[in-house]
Design a protein around this motif. Sequence first.
Motif, PDB file in Angstrom:
ATOM      1  N   TRP A   1       0.706  -1.176   0.016  1.00 37.94           N
ATOM      2  CA  TRP A   1       0.078  -0.171  -0.028  1.00 37.94           C
ATOM      3  C   TRP A   1       0.820   1.267  -0.111  1.00 37.94           C
ATOM      4  O   TRP A   1       0.698   2.200  -0.621  1.00 37.94           O
ATOM      5  N   LEU A   2       2.021   1.225   0.631  1.00 40.13           N
ATOM      6  CA  LEU A   2       2.810   2.440   0.853  1.00 40.13           C
ATOM      7  C   LEU A   2       3.729   2.758  -0.707  1.00 40.13           C
ATOM      8  O   LEU A   2       4.269   3.695  -0.894  1.00 40.13           O
ATOM      9  N   GLY A   3       3.506   1.411  -1.473  1.00 41.32           N
ATOM     10  CA  GLY A   3       4.046   1.678  -2.692  1.00 41.32           C
ATOM     11  C   GLY A   3       5.533   1.038  -2.951  1.00 41.32           C
ATOM     12  O   GLY A   3       6.103   1.397  -3.998  1.00 41.32           O
ATOM     13  N   PHE A   4       5.647   0.268  -1.962  1.00 37.02           N
ATOM     14  CA  PHE A   4       7.089  -0.552  -2.297  1.00 37.02           C
ATOM     15  C   PHE A   4       6.957  -1.996  -2.506  1.00 37.02           C
ATOM     16  O   PHE A   4       5.860  -2.543  -1.981  1.00 37.02           O
ATOM     17  N   ASN A   5       7.832  -2.677  -3.136  1.00 34.96           N
ATOM     18  CA  ASN A   5       7.795  -4.028  -3.525  1.00 34.96           C
ATOM     19  C   ASN A   5       9.090  -4.712  -3.462  1.00 34.96           C
ATOM     20  O   ASN A   5      10.029  -4.342  -3.627  1.00 34.96           O
ATOM     21  N   TRP A   6       9.244  -6.105  -2.614  1.00 34.58           N
ATOM     22  CA  TRP A   6      10.268  -6.554  -2.499  1.00 34.58           C
ATOM     23  C   TRP A   6      10.487  -7.709  -3.757  1.00 34.58           C
ATOM     24  O   TRP A   6      11.240  -8.637  -3.639  1.00 34.58           O
ATOM     25  N   GLY A   7       9.472  -7.710  -4.624  1.00 34.01           N
ATOM     26  CA  GLY A   7       9.609  -8.633  -5.784  1.00 34.01           C
ATOM     27  C   GLY A   7       9.662 -10.127  -5.288  1.00 34.01           C
ATOM     28  O   GLY A   7       9.124 -10.703  -4.485  1.00 34.01           O
ATOM     29  N   LYS A   8      10.724 -10.562  -5.625  1.00 33.45           N
ATOM     30  CA  LYS A   8      10.820 -12.099  -5.285  1.00 33.45           C
ATOM     31  C   LYS A   8      11.474 -12.361  -3.756  1.00 33.45           C
ATOM     32  O   LYS A   8      11.870 -13.417  -3.601  1.00 33.45           O
ATOM     33  N   HIS A   9      11.873 -11.191  -3.421  1.00 38.10           N
ATOM     34  CA  HIS A   9      12.764 -11.391  -2.186  1.00 38.10           C
ATOM     35  C   HIS A   9      12.047 -11.240  -0.742  1.00 38.10           C
ATOM     36  O   HIS A   9      12.074 -10.439  -0.256  1.00 38.10           O
ATOM     37  N   LEU A  10      11.356 -12.422  -0.759  1.00 36.65           N
ATOM     38  CA  LEU A  10      10.281 -12.453   0.567  1.00 36.65           C
ATOM     39  C   LEU A  10      11.143 -13.743   1.369  1.00 36.65           C
ATOM     40  O   LEU A  10      11.399 -15.030   0.875  1.00 36.65           O
ATOM     41  N   TYR A  11      11.313 -13.402   2.343  1.00 40.10           N
ATOM     42  CA  TYR A  11      12.306 -14.365   3.365  1.00 40.10           C
ATOM     43  C   TYR A  11      11.722 -14.443   4.733  1.00 40.10           C
ATOM     44  O   TYR A  11      10.748 -13.518   5.153  1.00 40.10           O
ATOM     45  N   TYR A  12      11.950 -15.533   5.103  1.00 42.16           N
ATOM     46  CA  TYR A  12      11.655 -15.770   6.730  1.00 42.16           C
ATOM     47  C   TYR A  12      12.863 -16.274   7.592  1.00 42.16           C
ATOM     48  O   TYR A  12      13.534 -17.197   6.987  1.00 42.16           O
ATOM     49  N   ALA A  13      13.087 -15.546   8.572  1.00 39.92           N
ATOM     50  CA  ALA A  13      14.114 -16.258   9.284  1.00 39.92           C
ATOM     51  C   ALA A  13      14.069 -17.530   9.874  1.00 39.92           C
ATOM     52  O   ALA A  13      15.325 -18.215   9.900  1.00 39.92           O
ATOM     53  N   SER A  14      12.803 -18.106   9.760  1.00 43.04           N
ATOM     54  CA  SER A  14      12.838 -19.565  10.157  1.00 43.04           C
ATOM     55  C   SER A  14      13.335 -20.468   9.066  1.00 43.04           C
ATOM     56  O   SER A  14      13.408 -21.650   9.442  1.00 43.04           O
ATOM     57  N   ASP A  15      13.359 -19.861   7.863  1.00 40.42           N
ATOM     58  CA  ASP A  15      14.029 -20.861   6.687  1.00 40.42           C
ATOM     59  C   ASP A  15      15.549 -21.172   7.006  1.00 40.42           C
ATOM     60  O   ASP A  15      15.995 -21.959   6.551  1.00 40.42           O
ATOM     61  N   TYR A  16      15.967 -20.283   7.931  1.00 44.74           N
ATOM     62  CA  TYR A  16      17.346 -20.542   8.143  1.00 44.74           C
ATOM     63  C   TYR A  16      17.868 -21.283   9.418  1.00 44.74           C
ATOM     64  O   TYR A  16      18.869 -21.295   9.726  1.00 44.74           O
ATOM     65  N   TYR A  17      16.794 -21.842  10.149  1.00 44.48           N
ATOM     66  CA  TYR A  17      17.149 -22.630  11.398  1.00 44.48           C
ATOM     67  C   TYR A  17      18.100 -23.569  11.190  1.00 44.48           C
ATOM     68  O   TYR A  17      18.925 -23.592  12.179  1.00 44.48           O
ATOM     69  N   ASP A  18      17.912 -24.517  10.141  1.00 44.67           N
ATOM     70  CA  ASP A  18      19.055 -25.468  10.188  1.00 44.67           C
ATOM     71  C   ASP A  18      20.481 -24.801   9.865  1.00 44.67           C
ATOM     72  O   ASP A  18      21.400 -25.281  10.513  1.00 44.67           O
ATOM     73  N   LYS A  19      20.522 -23.647   9.388  1.00 41.90           N
ATOM     74  CA  LYS A  19      21.962 -22.954   9.307  1.00 41.90           C
ATOM     75  C   LYS A  19      22.523 -22.262  10.358  1.00 41.90           C
ATOM     76  O   LYS A  19      23.467 -22.301  10.672  1.00 41.90           O
ATOM     77  N   PHE A  20      21.423 -21.585  11.187  1.00 46.05           N
ATOM     78  CA  PHE A  20      21.800 -21.217  12.486  1.00 46.05           C
ATOM     79  C   PHE A  20      22.361 -22.300  13.268  1.00 46.05           C
ATOM     80  O   PHE A  20      23.250 -22.007  14.056  1.00 46.05           O
ATOM     81  N   TYR A  21      21.911 -23.370  13.246  1.00 42.83           N
ATOM     82  CA  TYR A  21      22.082 -24.245  14.164  1.00 42.83           C
ATOM     83  C   TYR A  21      23.459 -24.958  13.757  1.00 42.83           C
ATOM     84  O   TYR A  21      24.253 -25.132  14.530  1.00 42.83           O
ATOM     85  N   LYS A  22      23.784 -25.082  12.311  1.00 45.39           N
ATOM     86  CA  LYS A  22      25.063 -25.278  11.982  1.00 45.39           C
ATOM     87  C   LYS A  22      26.047 -24.282  12.459  1.00 45.39           C
ATOM     88  O   LYS A  22      27.221 -24.696  13.041  1.00 45.39           O
TER      89      LYS A  22
END
Length: 566
Positions: free
Chosen positions: A90-111
């Motif tokens: 609504w504010l007029g900004f767009n992240w395009g395909k760059h939508l991420y979740y920190a939870s996607d990195y849980y395995d990496k954080f653990y490593k």
Amino acid sequence: MDGQEKPAKRDFVREIINAELQDGKAGDGVVTRFPPEPNGYLHIGHAKAICLDFGVAEEFDGRCHLRFDDTNPEKEEEEYIDSIQEDIKWLGFNWGKHLYYASDYYDKFYKYATELIADGKAYVCDLNPDDIRHYRGTPTEPGKNSPYRERPAGENLELFERMKKGEFEEGSRVLRAKIDMSHPNINMRDPALYRIKKVAHHRTGEKWCIYPMYDFAHPISDALEGITHSLCTLEFEDHRPLYDWVLDNITVGCHPRQIEFARLNLTYTVMSKRKLLKLVKDGRVSGWDDPRMPTLSGLRRLGCTPDAIRNFCDRISVDKTNSTIDIALLEYFIREDLNKKAGRVMAVLNPLKLVIDNYPEGKTEEFDADNNPEDPSAGTRKLPFSRTIYVEKDDFRETPPKGYFRLYPGNEVRLKHAYYVTCKRVVKDPATGEVVELHCEYDPSSRGGGTPDNRKVKSTLHWVSAGHCIDAEIRLYDRLFGTENPDAAPEGSDFTANLNPDSLKILKNCKLEPSLKNAKPGKCFQFLRNGYFCVDKGSGSGAPVLNRTVTLKDSWAKMENKQSKK
Ligand code: ATP
Ligand code: MG
């Protein structure tokens, strides 16, 4: 700024990036991120961060990621994830395909955590939370080493794995970085990196019962995404050494630069999500999008435009010292934007019947009315006029005070776009004595607003034709808090003690000109002499509901004038 290029934005963040570009230190372009925690709706303070994160990326031909910082399983909900995305768009900004979740990195954080442990840079500590606090020391006294600090790496690795498997109770163990318990910066005194939380997560379900701390997850998320500039608010300044320590001690291969800027604070407003949630939960407001809330969804429902918010954010700019901005400045930008965009219409909020005795019964005329004098391309509309109209109660006084030029017995006024009328007599309610009807005479030669003899009248009133108007409910919103600093509450009470009891007044019997009949939710109008109003989202097929966005009175410009005259 109509038709003109906006001047390039200048602030210390953009200066830093410009300098890096000149020194050739900028690498392959600017990558920023906006990292909301999905535990509430976005507010106007977030808008400042969004305008900076996305704005900088746009200006330097880079990109900005939207990353949900969802490392805190208890407080997060899908509803927030959806609303956050809606508000940024609504504010007029767009992240395009760059939508991420920190939870996607849980395995990496653990490593990476196990990497630190293997290197002797992190250990499992069995102190309970109270003892940890006690051992940490104070800003003036160094801390003490935990008795578990010298655990061998092998034992730490095994214990950490057992933490992950759920073998220990919440609060019984944490993984800590091994840095320096006498470090002058308390954040560096062996901070916790992981804690046990036996809570399901909205995306990873039951998979994890240990969750990383913000100070560990954030730098790694930034690095994994190739962020170049991690822009955050000033309270993270003291955490920057830890941000850098984490990245210096793992093999992630990317080291973003954290830069801190001042949070936005506004007078008459609380911005903490915890407090906003309390207002919602306690029913002090109708929801996160109540038009009195400083949330983007509340401001949208109030009738505030994205341009108004972006212009406001440009104006307040970005700097390094915390301050509080006068909410009148936001109101100024809302008004300024709506002045250009909102169609002018006539609406009577507190109707008083006015009968023009010498106007033929049954006759209807139509006047052409301009939709927006600021914008000729907005065109005109037809305004029906007849013998019985409504005017504003407040536009009549039986005994006029000095300087009152509106209707009173014997006085002549102009009806906007129509005729001159003179008040001849009044009808009163016999029981209460209240004036319930005015009887006037019109001058047929004044059609369109002037007379052949150039007779002057001192006031022009808005009106609607009684036989043509539509009924509406109008909600008059005022500031949610009655005091400039709502957090300064009297002893023994909290910020809710400062709520403004008159922040909402509902008028049920308002009359609108007929052109508003099919106005869509979200559409904004200027009601002549009354302010800006926006059709509410709940406005369906019945009588429309409109929210007052802002009055016409501009306290900001007045204040500025005064200051510049000093
Ligand atoms: P709260 O303390 O109310 O929970 P938060 O800072 O934890 O807010 P986040 O969802 O973590 O909220 O914020 C996302 C981003 O927005 C962060 O980078 C944060 O620095 C920024 N931000 C939050 N509030 C403001 C504010 N008032 N002014 C400027 N930026 C803000
Ligand atoms: Mg946060």
